[in-house]
Design a protein around this motif. Structure first.
Motif, mmCIF file in Angstrom:
data_model
loop_
_atom_site.group_PDB
_atom_site.id
_atom_site.type_symbol
_atom_site.label_atom_id
_atom_site.label_comp_id
_atom_site.label_asym_id
_atom_site.label_seq_id
_atom_site.Cartn_x
_atom_site.Cartn_y
_atom_site.Cartn_z
ATOM 1 N N ARG A 170 -8.463 16.248 -5.142
ATOM 2 C CA ARG A 170 -7.022 16.382 -4.914
ATOM 3 C C ARG A 170 -6.343 15.018 -4.882
ATOM 4 O O ARG A 170 -5.243 14.846 -5.426
ATOM 5 N N ALA A 171 -6.993 14.037 -4.251
ATOM 6 C CA ALA A 171 -6.420 12.692 -4.200
ATOM 7 C C ALA A 171 -6.413 12.048 -5.587
ATOM 8 O O ALA A 171 -5.443 11.367 -5.959
ATOM 9 N N VAL A 172 -7.475 12.272 -6.374
ATOM 10 C CA VAL A 172 -7.524 11.698 -7.719
ATOM 11 C C VAL A 172 -6.464 12.336 -8.615
ATOM 12 O O VAL A 172 -5.754 11.640 -9.361
ATOM 13 N N PHE A 173 -6.332 13.661 -8.561
ATOM 14 C CA PHE A 173 -5.289 14.319 -9.346
ATOM 15 C C PHE A 173 -3.905 13.801 -8.949
ATOM 16 O O PHE A 173 -3.022 13.653 -9.797
ATOM 17 N N MET A 202 0.846 -1.195 0.000
ATOM 18 C CA MET A 202 0.000 0.000 0.000
ATOM 19 C C MET A 202 0.882 1.247 0.000
ATOM 20 O O MET A 202 1.820 1.346 0.788
ATOM 21 N N LYS A 203 0.568 2.206 -0.881
ATOM 22 C CA LYS A 203 1.347 3.430 -1.000
ATOM 23 C C LYS A 203 0.639 4.591 -0.293
ATOM 24 O O LYS A 203 -0.551 4.524 0.010
ATOM 25 N N ARG A 204 1.386 5.642 -0.072
ATOM 26 C CA ARG A 204 0.800 6.846 0.509
ATOM 27 C C ARG A 204 0.062 7.628 -0.563
ATOM 28 O O ARG A 204 0.450 7.668 -1.726
ATOM 29 N N VAL A 205 -1.020 8.278 -0.157
ATOM 30 C CA VAL A 205 -1.795 9.117 -1.078
ATOM 31 C C VAL A 205 -1.061 10.429 -1.315
ATOM 32 O O VAL A 205 -0.523 11.035 -0.384
ATOM 33 N N THR A 206 -1.044 10.856 -2.557
ATOM 34 C CA THR A 206 -0.523 12.168 -2.912
ATOM 35 C C THR A 206 -1.696 13.114 -3.113
ATOM 36 O O THR A 206 -2.597 12.830 -3.916
ATOM 37 N N LEU A 207 -1.697 14.232 -2.383
ATOM 38 C CA LEU A 207 -2.778 15.210 -2.513
ATOM 39 C C LEU A 207 -2.312 16.370 -3.395
ATOM 40 O O LEU A 207 -1.310 17.015 -3.104
ATOM 41 N N TRP A 208 -3.030 16.596 -4.468
ATOM 42 C CA TRP A 208 -2.768 17.706 -5.368
ATOM 43 C C TRP A 208 -2.982 19.023 -4.619
ATOM 44 O O TRP A 208 -3.869 19.120 -3.761
ATOM 45 N N PRO A 209 -2.193 20.066 -4.893
ATOM 46 C CA PRO A 209 -2.385 21.346 -4.188
ATOM 47 C C PRO A 209 -3.788 21.911 -4.391
ATOM 48 O O PRO A 209 -4.303 21.922 -5.509
ATOM 49 N N GLU A 210 -4.378 22.357 -3.328
ATOM 50 C CA GLU A 210 -5.729 22.916 -3.381
ATOM 51 C C GLU A 210 -5.823 24.074 -4.358
ATOM 52 O O GLU A 210 -6.812 24.208 -5.095
ATOM 53 N N SER A 245 -2.165 -0.073 -4.480
ATOM 54 C CA SER A 245 -3.228 0.749 -3.900
ATOM 55 C C SER A 245 -2.680 1.875 -3.035
ATOM 56 O O SER A 245 -1.540 1.837 -2.560
ATOM 57 N N ARG A 246 -3.566 2.871 -2.828
ATOM 58 C CA ARG A 246 -3.311 3.990 -1.933
ATOM 59 C C ARG A 246 -4.578 4.189 -1.124
ATOM 60 O O ARG A 246 -5.674 4.091 -1.680
ATOM 61 N N LEU A 247 -4.442 4.524 0.162
ATOM 62 C CA LEU A 247 -5.608 4.648 1.049
ATOM 63 C C LEU A 247 -5.699 6.053 1.614
ATOM 64 O O LEU A 247 -4.713 6.608 2.102
ATOM 65 N N LEU A 248 -6.916 6.617 1.563
ATOM 66 C CA LEU A 248 -7.194 7.909 2.191
ATOM 67 C C LEU A 248 -8.427 7.747 3.068
ATOM 68 O O LEU A 248 -9.532 7.547 2.570
ATOM 69 N N MET A 249 -8.238 7.815 4.391
ATOM 70 C CA MET A 249 -9.351 7.772 5.334
ATOM 71 C C MET A 249 -9.643 9.188 5.817
ATOM 72 O O MET A 249 -8.730 9.922 6.226
#
Length: 324
Positions: A304-307, A1-9, A282-286
């Motif tokens: 942001r998570a999808v981008f 499992m990988k870390r989620v990357t959040l696109w800049p707001e 996979s990547r997980l965002l809770m």
């Protein structure tokens, strides 16, 4: 499992509340499937397909599809018996997955970035596992993958109904006794953790969706039969055999983003982390303070998570092309 990357707001489009995207009826294998289009706003966009959950419709994706339109040319379908699609012959996860596959093939847009919420998540897992050629990436939001402790779902109270003869007629009579305004409020309370996040326009649209359901004679039957089919798929997943949704999840090879709300009242909150552990890439965002439909409740955070997923997998694809 990988870390989620959040696109800049600040790189997301300006905040807005678009109306539901325009839709059209398409005759597919003898019945009508209703499809909404979210056209891309920039060149080079890739095709995406959005699949709603039990009792939902293509309108559940309005905000997220709009936010992603700079990268994704979106379509959202109403599953058979829901929204504005005609009823189907069967209401099982395999039958719905077959319809999604048929739509991708019919539209000629595959492979697609596939999104699924709740029941749509279970359907999308099956599609990605059995037809990897049709799926570029997979995004699962509160996927309704199997769990056995139905006390962790407010829908657990419906289980006795499934054992009754003519359950569909009983459900239809019960539905007729509840005013549309009351039903819309109950649905939102079940799906959303913080109702202040739902603007007045979305509330009016939800009420109109409920009125459409009341006018469809097949709706109660479609809902009960789909719920029965989903429960059946849960039970089969803990028995020997290749049709288990958890076994299928292990076969998914598409880069996958799994999003869960910690205040989900419909799917056991332990399911999303388990899905991320089972699916290889996979990547997980809770999300704290979020319920069952994160794409409705916090669409910008989901975007942001999808981008981030698209940026990561796009760069990986480019590196692979250069290496080749």
């Amino acid at each position: 499992m990988k870390r989620v990357t959040l696109w800049p707001e600040d790189r997301l489009p300006e905040h807005g509340v678009p109306p539901p995207w325009p839709g059209r009826e398409v005759r597919l294998d003898g019945t009508v499937t209703y499809v909404r289009e979210t056209p891309a706003t920039a060149p080079g966009a890739e095709p995406a397909l959005y699949v709603h959950g039990l009792g939902g419709s293509s309108q559940n994706w309005t905000d997220l599809a709009g936010l992603l339109a700079a990268r994704l040319d979106g379509q959202a379908i109403d599953l058979p018996g829901f929204g504005r699609s005609e009823p189907g012959a069967r209401y099982t996860v395999p039958a719905f997955a077959d319809r999604v596959v048929r739509w991708i093939e019919h539209s000629g847009r595959g492979p697609v970035h596939l999104f699924g919420n709740s029941l749509g998540g279970a359907i999308s897992v099956r599609v990605a596992a059995l037809r990897p050629d049709l799926v570029r990436t997979l995004t699962l939001i509160s996927p309704a993958l199997p769990f056995l402790d139905f006390r962790r779902s407010v829908q657990g109270r419906m289980l006795p109904l499934l054992a009754l003869p003519r359950a569909e007629r009983l459900a239809a009579r019960q539905l007729a006794r509840i005013a549309p305004e009351v039903m819309a409020q109950q649905v939102m309370e079940a799906c959303v953790a913080d109702l202040t996040r739902i603007c007045e326009q979305r509330r009016r649209e939800a009420l109109e969706e409920i009125r459409v359901r009341y006018q469809a004679e097949h709706y109660a039957s479609a809902y009960v039969r789909t719920f029965r089919g989903l429960v059946s798929s849960f039970l089969r997943s803990y028995l020997p055999g290749s049709d288990s949704l958890w076994r299928l999840a292990r076969k998914v090879r598409a880069p996958t983003l799994v999003i869960g709300g910690r205040q989900d009242r419909l799917v056991d909150v332990r399911v999303a982390p388990q899905a991320a552990r089972v699916i290889p890439d996979s990547r997980l965002l809770m999300l704290d303070g979020v319920g069952h439909v994160a794409q409705l409740e916090v669409p910008r955070l989901v975007a942001r998570a999808v981008f981030g997923l698209l940026a990561e997998t796009g760069e990986g694809a480019r590196r692979h092309d250069l290496a080749g």
